[in-house]
Scaffold this motif. Sequence first.
Motif, short mmCIF file in Angstrom:
data_model
loop_
_atom_site.label_atom_id
_atom_site.label_comp_id
_atom_site.label_asym_id
_atom_site.label_seq_id
_atom_site.Cartn_x
_atom_site.Cartn_y
_atom_site.Cartn_z
N ALA A 177 0.85 -1.18 0.00
CA ALA A 177 0.00 0.00 0.00
C ALA A 177 0.90 1.24 0.00
O ALA A 177 2.04 1.20 0.46
CB ALA A 177 -0.90 0.00 1.23
N PHE A 225 -9.19 4.71 0.05
CA PHE A 225 -7.99 4.74 -0.77
C PHE A 225 -6.75 5.21 -0.01
O PHE A 225 -5.69 5.40 -0.60
CB PHE A 225 -8.23 5.57 -2.04
CG PHE A 225 -9.19 4.89 -2.96
CD1 PHE A 225 -8.78 3.78 -3.69
CD2 PHE A 225 -10.50 5.29 -3.05
CE1 PHE A 225 -9.66 3.11 -4.51
CE2 PHE A 225 -11.39 4.63 -3.87
CZ PHE A 225 -10.97 3.53 -4.60
N GLN A 276 -5.39 3.24 2.02
CA GLN A 276 -4.63 2.01 2.16
C GLN A 276 -4.83 1.11 0.95
O GLN A 276 -5.44 0.04 1.04
CB GLN A 276 -5.03 1.29 3.44
CG GLN A 276 -4.65 2.08 4.67
CD GLN A 276 -4.95 1.32 5.94
OE1 GLN A 276 -5.18 0.13 5.95
NE2 GLN A 276 -4.94 2.04 7.04
N VAL A 277 -4.31 1.56 -0.17
CA VAL A 277 -4.32 0.79 -1.41
C VAL A 277 -2.96 1.00 -2.09
O VAL A 277 -2.18 1.86 -1.68
CB VAL A 277 -5.46 1.23 -2.36
CG1 VAL A 277 -6.83 0.96 -1.76
CG2 VAL A 277 -5.32 2.69 -2.77
N PHE A 283 -3.43 2.64 -7.67
CA PHE A 283 -4.87 2.88 -7.57
C PHE A 283 -5.15 4.32 -7.16
O PHE A 283 -6.04 4.97 -7.70
CB PHE A 283 -5.52 1.93 -6.56
CG PHE A 283 -5.40 0.47 -6.90
CD1 PHE A 283 -4.84 0.01 -8.08
CD2 PHE A 283 -5.86 -0.47 -6.01
CE1 PHE A 283 -4.73 -1.34 -8.37
CE2 PHE A 283 -5.77 -1.83 -6.29
CZ PHE A 283 -5.20 -2.26 -7.47
N MET A 305 -8.09 -1.78 -10.03
CA MET A 305 -8.74 -1.16 -8.88
C MET A 305 -10.16 -1.70 -8.74
O MET A 305 -10.64 -1.99 -7.64
CB MET A 305 -8.73 0.37 -9.03
CG MET A 305 -9.28 1.13 -7.86
SD MET A 305 -11.04 1.53 -7.95
CE MET A 305 -11.24 2.11 -9.60
N TYR A 348 -9.94 -4.99 -7.17
CA TYR A 348 -9.72 -4.83 -5.74
C TYR A 348 -11.05 -4.54 -5.01
O TYR A 348 -11.33 -5.11 -3.96
CB TYR A 348 -8.70 -3.73 -5.46
CG TYR A 348 -8.57 -3.42 -3.99
CD1 TYR A 348 -7.99 -4.34 -3.12
CD2 TYR A 348 -9.06 -2.24 -3.46
CE1 TYR A 348 -7.89 -4.08 -1.76
CE2 TYR A 348 -8.98 -1.98 -2.11
CZ TYR A 348 -8.39 -2.91 -1.26
OH TYR A 348 -8.31 -2.65 0.08
N LYS A 381 -10.64 -6.30 2.93
CA LYS A 381 -9.46 -5.56 2.48
C LYS A 381 -8.23 -6.46 2.38
O LYS A 381 -8.11 -7.43 3.11
CB LYS A 381 -9.16 -4.41 3.42
CG LYS A 381 -10.23 -3.35 3.45
CD LYS A 381 -9.84 -2.22 4.41
CE LYS A 381 -10.94 -1.15 4.42
NZ LYS A 381 -10.58 -0.05 5.29
N TYR A 390 -5.04 -4.74 2.20
CA TYR A 390 -3.93 -3.92 2.70
C TYR A 390 -4.27 -3.31 4.05
O TYR A 390 -5.37 -3.01 4.36
CB TYR A 390 -3.60 -2.80 1.70
CG TYR A 390 -3.30 -3.34 0.33
CD1 TYR A 390 -2.02 -3.79 0.02
CD2 TYR A 390 -4.30 -3.41 -0.64
CE1 TYR A 390 -1.74 -4.30 -1.25
CE2 TYR A 390 -4.02 -3.91 -1.90
CZ TYR A 390 -2.75 -4.34 -2.21
OH TYR A 390 -2.47 -4.85 -3.45
#
Length: 167
Positions: free
Chosen positions: A38, A107, A109-110, A114, A153, A156, A165, A167
């Motif tokens: 991330a 977003f 933690q991506v 992304f 994305m 995800y 999740k 990440y």
Amino acid sequence: MQELKYLVGYPENVTSQVRQLISNDKLGETLLKKYPLAHTVRTDKALYSYAVDIKNTSLKQSQPLSKVIYDDKIKDLHHALGLHTFISRVQGGKHKAKNEIRVASLFKQVPLEFLRMIVVHELAHLKEKEHNKAFYQLCQHMEPCYHRFELDMRLYLTHMDLMGKLY
């Protein structure tokens, strides 16, 4: 058959591959192989700097950004991952314009790719208001891998809906 709400409009060959990854419990593993970490752009201040850097590199002639923040209120991810607003006011005989970008808090933690895709998308709205051919050409100008990052994305988000999740 499982609904893939983030992949509506994608061709059957893509959605069937995604269904296969899901049924084999390999979607998360596939994403983690491509995007193992991330990003570290976690604060609104860091996000603002990140967005301004992309803007200054790719859209030098566009209007300045007033605000770029993570927004906890963006919940309906099927319709919006980020928002751009243009506010125009007349104040004391002067015309003031503000451009703001809000990115859904998930977003934070991506993978950086992304986040970049979302920021590029919202920055493109500074020049092109509609999602038309010129808009997507501008997105690709700013990020040549825009469409790949957008698809990944969406994969995800599908994984998040089904298994949580990564990440």
